[in-house]
Design a protein around this motif. Structure first.
Motif, PDB file in Angstrom:
ATOM      1  N   UNK A 202       0.865  -1.189   0.000  1.00  0.00           N
ATOM      2  CA  UNK A 202       0.000   0.000   0.000  1.00  0.00           C
ATOM      3  C   UNK A 202       0.901   1.239   0.000  1.00  0.00           C
ATOM      4  N   UNK A 203       0.813   2.011  -1.069  1.00  0.00           N
ATOM      5  CA  UNK A 203       1.584   3.257  -1.136  1.00  0.00           C
ATOM      6  C   UNK A 203       0.733   4.401  -0.603  1.00  0.00           C
ATOM      7  N   UNK A 204       1.391   5.306   0.111  1.00  0.00           N
ATOM      8  CA  UNK A 204       0.688   6.452   0.698  1.00  0.00           C
ATOM      9  C   UNK A 204       0.691   7.611  -0.291  1.00  0.00           C
ATOM     10  N   UNK A 205      -0.484   8.136  -0.603  1.00  0.00           N
ATOM     11  CA  UNK A 205      -0.607   9.274  -1.519  1.00  0.00           C
ATOM     12  C   UNK A 205      -0.403  10.582  -0.763  1.00  0.00           C
ATOM     13  N   UNK A 206       0.597  11.353  -1.168  1.00  0.00           N
ATOM     14  CA  UNK A 206       0.915  12.607  -0.468  1.00  0.00           C
ATOM     15  C   UNK A 206       0.815  13.781  -1.442  1.00  0.00           C
ATOM     16  N   UNK A 207       0.028  14.772  -1.048  1.00  0.00           N
ATOM     17  CA  UNK A 207      -0.111  15.962  -1.893  1.00  0.00           C
ATOM     18  C   UNK A 207       0.366  17.213  -1.142  1.00  0.00           C
ATOM     19  N   UNK A 208       1.479  17.802  -1.582  1.00  0.00           N
ATOM     20  CA  UNK A 208       1.895  19.062  -0.958  1.00  0.00           C
ATOM     21  C   UNK A 208       0.910  20.169  -1.335  1.00  0.00           C
ATOM     22  N   UNK A 209       0.535  20.973  -0.345  1.00  0.00           N
ATOM     23  CA  UNK A 209      -0.428  22.046  -0.617  1.00  0.00           C
ATOM     24  C   UNK A 209       0.259  23.155  -1.423  1.00  0.00           C
ATOM     25  N   UNK A 210      -0.454  23.689  -2.416  1.00  0.00           N
ATOM     26  CA  UNK A 210       0.132  24.793  -3.190  1.00  0.00           C
ATOM     27  C   UNK A 210      -0.684  26.080  -3.048  1.00  0.00           C
ATOM     28  N   UNK A 211      -1.955  25.958  -2.683  1.00  0.00           N
ATOM     29  CA  UNK A 211      -2.767  27.175  -2.486  1.00  0.00           C
ATOM     30  C   UNK A 211      -3.980  26.813  -1.635  1.00  0.00           C
ATOM     31  N   UNK A 212      -4.589  27.841  -1.054  1.00  0.00           N
ATOM     32  CA  UNK A 212      -5.755  27.601  -0.214  1.00  0.00           C
ATOM     33  C   UNK A 212      -6.903  27.036  -1.060  1.00  0.00           C
ATOM     34  N   UNK A 226      -8.475  17.935   7.912  1.00  0.00           N
ATOM     35  CA  UNK A 226      -7.356  18.868   8.008  1.00  0.00           C
ATOM     36  C   UNK A 226      -6.966  19.042   9.475  1.00  0.00           C
ATOM     37  N   UNK A 227      -5.807  18.511   9.880  1.00  0.00           N
ATOM     38  CA  UNK A 227      -5.392  18.682  11.281  1.00  0.00           C
ATOM     39  C   UNK A 227      -5.118  20.147  11.606  1.00  0.00           C
ATOM     40  N   UNK A 228      -5.235  20.499  12.879  1.00  0.00           N
ATOM     41  CA  UNK A 228      -5.021  21.884  13.342  1.00  0.00           C
ATOM     42  C   UNK A 228      -3.682  22.436  12.867  1.00  0.00           C
ATOM     43  N   UNK A 229      -2.645  21.612  12.990  1.00  0.00           N
ATOM     44  CA  UNK A 229      -1.291  22.030  12.612  1.00  0.00           C
ATOM     45  C   UNK A 229      -1.275  22.490  11.140  1.00  0.00           C
ATOM     46  N   UNK A 230      -2.000  21.744  10.309  1.00  0.00           N
ATOM     47  CA  UNK A 230      -2.061  22.037   8.873  1.00  0.00           C
ATOM     48  C   UNK A 230      -2.855  23.319   8.625  1.00  0.00           C
ATOM     49  N   UNK A 246       6.358  26.539  -0.093  1.00  0.00           N
ATOM     50  CA  UNK A 246       7.481  25.974   0.669  1.00  0.00           C
ATOM     51  C   UNK A 246       7.010  25.365   1.994  1.00  0.00           C
ATOM     52  N   UNK A 247       6.018  26.010   2.620  1.00  0.00           N
ATOM     53  CA  UNK A 247       5.485  25.445   3.869  1.00  0.00           C
ATOM     54  C   UNK A 247       4.789  24.113   3.561  1.00  0.00           C
ATOM     55  N   UNK A 248       4.061  24.059   2.444  1.00  0.00           N
ATOM     56  CA  UNK A 248       3.378  22.816   2.032  1.00  0.00           C
ATOM     57  C   UNK A 248       4.376  21.700   1.751  1.00  0.00           C
ATOM     58  N   UNK A 249       5.498  22.059   1.143  1.00  0.00           N
ATOM     59  CA  UNK A 249       6.549  21.065   0.862  1.00  0.00           C
ATOM     60  C   UNK A 249       7.135  20.552   2.182  1.00  0.00           C
TER      61      UNK A 249
END
Ligand code: FAD
Length: 289
Positions: A202-212, A226-230, A246-249
């Motif tokens: 099982x591969x984990x799908x990860x998407x870095x955020x780029x905009x709100x 969406x966790x609080x930290x995010x 950069x924060x999303x990365x």
């Protein structure tokens, strides 16, 4: 080579996802980005499949063929059954095979309320059974999608995992997860899948955020929590687009580091055709795999 053969070699499989251009742009409009992404040498790259018909299918095939034959990176073409009859699925598969593509991600696809679905297949597992029954596609690797927080149409995560088991029994050899921002959901899901007898990678799908707006769209589509930290991170940088990227990365790299420490089989990075994101993440986690 089947993607499933990449697993179990003592390191996590690292893959990217790209999407075809819109109908009125040609494949050439994304070739430079795909080439830059492929130059990072992931284990494979998957190409999404628009639920919109023939042009999208051709683009998916052409980009996957370019990745496989010109960039020399293993390629996976997505295919959906919500908009394809049995005959059309075979036509698409033959065109993938002729182009040298040896792996597919077999999906149902999202049901568009304005386009009545075709009725040959109700679920991805039915398409997988159908493909396997043909006998002539045994050398094609088949992967399926899974949902750490449960699919939006499922009544419960347990129901969804029981349905996922049907997909695996039908012949899926590897699973790629929907994006998530809280690893706890993935670990819980992985445990439940194991209890349900799902023993494929099982591969984990990860998407870095780029905009709100991207996050709002994603949450509406797939219901990711969406966790609080995010949320705090997005709120702090929402008006500084470059800082948010950069924060999303950094957030995604942190998620990946934790997943790797917890023995994840693979990381599937939704690159959004953005070489900057793919390169930064590769630099940050490449040595950790
Ligand atoms: P299914 O496996 O058919 O599941 C859909 C729902 O039906 C779930 O709720 C499930 O629990 C239920 N179900 C499944 N089997 C049964 C059964 N036998 N009996 C009763 N209920 C059942 N969409 C695109 O259009 N193009 C893409 O390229 C694309 N790529 C994706 C890549 C990944 C990694 C992921 C996670 C999703 C992708 N999607 C794509 C979105 C996907 O098509 C949607 O999430 C879609 O709503 C479900 O597809 P599925 O293959 O998981 O469907």
């Amino acid at each position: 080579m089947k993607i499933s053969e990449l697993f179990g070699k003592g390191r996590a499989v690292f893959s990217f996802e790209v999407f075809p251009p819109k109908k009125d742009s040609g494949v050439e409009s994304i070739t430079a980005a795909v080439d830059e992404i492929a130059a990072l040498k992931p284990d494979y790259i998957s190409v999404t499949y628009g639920a919109g018909g023939n042009t999208a299918n051709t683009f998916t095939r052409d980009i996957a063929a370019h990745i496989k034959n010109d960039c020399k990176i293993e390629a996976m073409a997505h295919i959906t059954c919500v908009n394809n009859t049995k005959e059309e699925v075979l036509t698409v598969l033959d065109s993938f095979a002729e182009a040298g593509i040896e792996n597919i991600l077999a999906l149902r696809g999202d049901i568009n309320p304005n386009v009545p679905p075709k009725t040959d297949f109700k679920h991805a597992s039915e398409m997988i059974t159908f493909i396997r029954e043909q006998g002539k596609y045994d050398n094609i690797g088949i992967s399926g999608a899974c949902y750490p927080e449960g699919h939006t149409e499922s009544e419960s995560i347990t129901d969804d995992i029981l349905n996922l088991r049907k997909k695996v029994d039908a012949g899926a050899e590897e699973l790629i997860s929907q994006l998530f921002f809280d690893n706890a959901f993935f670990y819980d899901f992985r445990e439940k899948a194991k209890i349900a007898g799902i023993n494929i990678p099982i591969s984990a799908g990860i998407m870095p955020v780029t905009s709100k707006s991207q996050i709002e769209r994603m949450v509406t589509m797939c219901g990711a929590s969406l966790p609080q930290k995010f949320v705090r991170m997005v709120t702090k940088y929402e008006h500084r687009p470059e800082a948010l990227i950069d924060a999303g990365i950094a957030y995604a790299a942190d998620q990946i580091t934790d997943l790797l420490a917890n023995g994840v089989d693979g990381i599937h990075l939704y690159t959004m055709n953005n070489p900057y994101i793919a390169r930064k993440i590769t630099d940050m986690v490449g040595k950790l795999l």
